[in-house]
Design a protein around this motif. Structure first.
Motif, PDB file in Angstrom:
ATOM      1  N   VAL A  10     -41.603   3.546   9.895  1.00  9.86           N
ATOM      2  CA  VAL A  10     -42.796   3.505  10.731  1.00  9.86           C
ATOM      3  C   VAL A  10     -42.376   3.794  12.166  1.00  9.86           C
ATOM      4  O   VAL A  10     -41.570   3.070  12.744  1.00  9.86           O
ATOM      5  N   GLU A  11     -42.931   4.888  12.687  1.00 11.50           N
ATOM      6  CA  GLU A  11     -42.607   5.254  14.056  1.00 11.50           C
ATOM      7  C   GLU A  11     -43.868   5.147  14.898  1.00 11.50           C
ATOM      8  O   GLU A  11     -44.920   5.670  14.525  1.00 11.50           O
ATOM      9  N   ILE A  12     -43.757   4.440  16.013  1.00  5.08           N
ATOM     10  CA  ILE A  12     -44.890   4.243  16.910  1.00  5.08           C
ATOM     11  C   ILE A  12     -44.633   5.045  18.179  1.00  5.08           C
ATOM     12  O   ILE A  12     -43.570   4.913  18.795  1.00  5.08           O
ATOM     13  N   ARG A  13     -45.602   5.848  18.558  1.00  2.00           N
ATOM     14  CA  ARG A  13     -45.439   6.654  19.771  1.00  2.00           C
ATOM     15  C   ARG A  13     -46.534   6.316  20.761  1.00  2.00           C
ATOM     16  O   ARG A  13     -47.708   6.176  20.405  1.00  2.00           O
ATOM     17  N   LEU A  14     -46.125   6.165  22.008  1.00  2.00           N
ATOM     18  CA  LEU A  14     -47.081   6.011  23.106  1.00  2.00           C
ATOM     19  C   LEU A  14     -46.643   6.987  24.177  1.00  2.00           C
ATOM     20  O   LEU A  14     -45.570   6.817  24.768  1.00  2.00           O
ATOM     21  N   GLY A  15     -47.443   8.010  24.423  1.00  2.00           N
ATOM     22  CA  GLY A  15     -47.020   9.025  25.384  1.00  2.00           C
ATOM     23  C   GLY A  15     -45.740   9.686  24.898  1.00  2.00           C
ATOM     24  O   GLY A  15     -45.684  10.187  23.783  1.00  2.00           O
ATOM     25  N   GLU A  16     -44.707   9.624  25.725  1.00  2.00           N
ATOM     26  CA  GLU A  16     -43.459  10.285  25.349  1.00  2.00           C
ATOM     27  C   GLU A  16     -42.458   9.311  24.741  1.00  2.00           C
ATOM     28  O   GLU A  16     -41.361   9.704  24.369  1.00  2.00           O
ATOM     29  N   ARG A  17     -42.839   8.038  24.669  1.00  2.00           N
ATOM     30  CA  ARG A  17     -41.898   7.055  24.127  1.00  2.00           C
ATOM     31  C   ARG A  17     -42.195   6.777  22.664  1.00  2.00           C
ATOM     32  O   ARG A  17     -43.351   6.688  22.258  1.00  2.00           O
ATOM     33  N   THR A  18     -41.144   6.621  21.898  1.00  2.49           N
ATOM     34  CA  THR A  18     -41.322   6.241  20.500  1.00  2.49           C
ATOM     35  C   THR A  18     -40.403   5.072  20.174  1.00  2.49           C
ATOM     36  O   THR A  18     -39.372   4.872  20.808  1.00  2.49           O
ATOM     37  N   ALA A  19     -40.826   4.304  19.175  1.00  3.12           N
ATOM     38  CA  ALA A  19     -40.006   3.192  18.710  1.00  3.12           C
ATOM     39  C   ALA A  19     -40.276   2.981  17.235  1.00  3.12           C
ATOM     40  O   ALA A  19     -41.385   3.205  16.755  1.00  3.12           O
ATOM     41  N   SER A  20     -39.278   2.533  16.529  1.00  2.00           N
ATOM     42  CA  SER A  20     -39.470   2.126  15.142  1.00  2.00           C
ATOM     43  C   SER A  20     -40.172   0.775  15.134  1.00  2.00           C
ATOM     44  O   SER A  20     -39.922  -0.077  15.992  1.00  2.00           O
ATOM     45  N   ALA A  21     -41.060   0.576  14.159  1.00  9.22           N
ATOM     46  CA  ALA A  21     -41.759  -0.704  14.045  1.00  9.22           C
ATOM     47  C   ALA A  21     -40.825  -1.807  13.552  1.00  9.22           C
ATOM     48  O   ALA A  21     -41.237  -2.951  13.419  1.00  9.22           O
ATOM     49  N   ARG A  22     -39.582  -1.473  13.290  1.00  9.33           N
ATOM     50  CA  ARG A  22     -38.599  -2.499  12.918  1.00  9.33           C
ATOM     51  C   ARG A  22     -37.700  -2.849  14.094  1.00  9.33           C
ATOM     52  O   ARG A  22     -36.828  -3.702  13.976  1.00  9.33           O
TER      53      ARG A  22
END
Lengths: 82, 178
Positions: free
Chosen positions: A33-45
């Motif tokens: 699960v990858e969450i992106r906001l604008g240019e930033r992304t993070a794994s939901a883990r």
């Protein structure tokens, strides 16, 4: 692959409590699960990564779910996103 | 300037206000030091299920006697949120220092940050100053949580200080077992 968008209802955005909830509910899932906001992304883990998004209430997250149980994972996500 | 000095020197915070002096931190491999002086308690005794359930990771908490919160580990600041700071240690340990319970609703009031995202810090460097009176006025507990947010990557995360003991900031309190 499932893509979904979510506008944060919680005015505090993605802070420690919802992040902990997301990570714990996804513990039983196997999809990425990858969450992106604008240019930033993070794994939901990745707890610190999600905090680092700095997502505030009203902002729109773009989420990509990839894996064998992606439909189930996406369903869980829809229930836990603040 | 030597070739490697750039890796040793701590960059000066550009906008962050100057903080108090650093405290001496116990140096030990895979150890986290107390981020604040006060009474150490088990993570499971924190009055909030997010922390006591160890969902954000194992670690401990300190009921603070002081208002300055220091880095529990040497590494790079990954997150600053007013009432919280995340640091990724040089050795891969990710820690979250979270001041108080439900303090997110204070929107930063009562907290002064001395570091910003990307800063290199050493264990014992000042990170945040809290105003205990502001936290009390907002009706929140002010316990400072120290959580290893990537706990699942390690064999165990253990409290090495005696629960309910009073420690100075910089005292080793948690050990990560690989």
């Amino acid at each position: 692959m499932i893509q979904l968008t979510h506008v944060l209802n919680d005015p505090q955005g993605l802070h420690a409590r919802p992040i902990a909830t997301i990570a714990s509910k996804l513990a039983s899932c196997h999809s990425d699960v990858e969450i992106r906001l604008g240019e930033r992304t993070a794994s939901a883990r990745d707890l610190i990564g999600m905090l680092g998004l700095g997502a505030r209430g009203g902002e729109e997250l773009h989420i990509t779910v990839t894996g064998e149980d992606e439909e189930q994972t996406a369903d869980i996500l829809r229930t836990v996103l603040p | 300037m030597g070739l490697f000095d750039m890796f040793k020197k701590k960059p000066e915070p550009a906008a962050a206000p100057a903080g108090p002096a650093s405290v001496k931190a116990d140096a030990a491999a895979d150890a986290l030091v107390a981020p604040v002086s006060g009474r150490v308690v088990k993570m499971t005794d924190v009055p909030d299920p997010v922390f006591s359930g160890e969902v954000l990771g194992k670690g401990c908490a300190v009921w603070p006697d002081d208002e300055t919160v220091y880095a529990p580990i040497s590494g790079t600041v990954t997150v600053t949120m007013g009432h919280a700071v995340g640091i990724t240690g040089d050795d891969g340990i990710e820690v979250l220092v979270h001041i108080g319970v439900d303090t997110v609703d204070m929107n930063g009031k009562g907290f002064t940050g001395y570091v910003k995202q990307g800063d290199k810090v050493k264990a014992g460097d000042p990170c945040i100053k809290m105003t205990k009176a502001d936290i009390a006025a907002a009706g929140h507990p002010d316990c400072v949580v120290l959580a290893v947010s990537n706990t699942p990557e390690f064999a165990d995360v253990q409290l090495i200080a005696d629960p309910e003991s009073t420690v100075a900031a910089g005292t080793a309190v948690v050990k990560v077992v690989r």
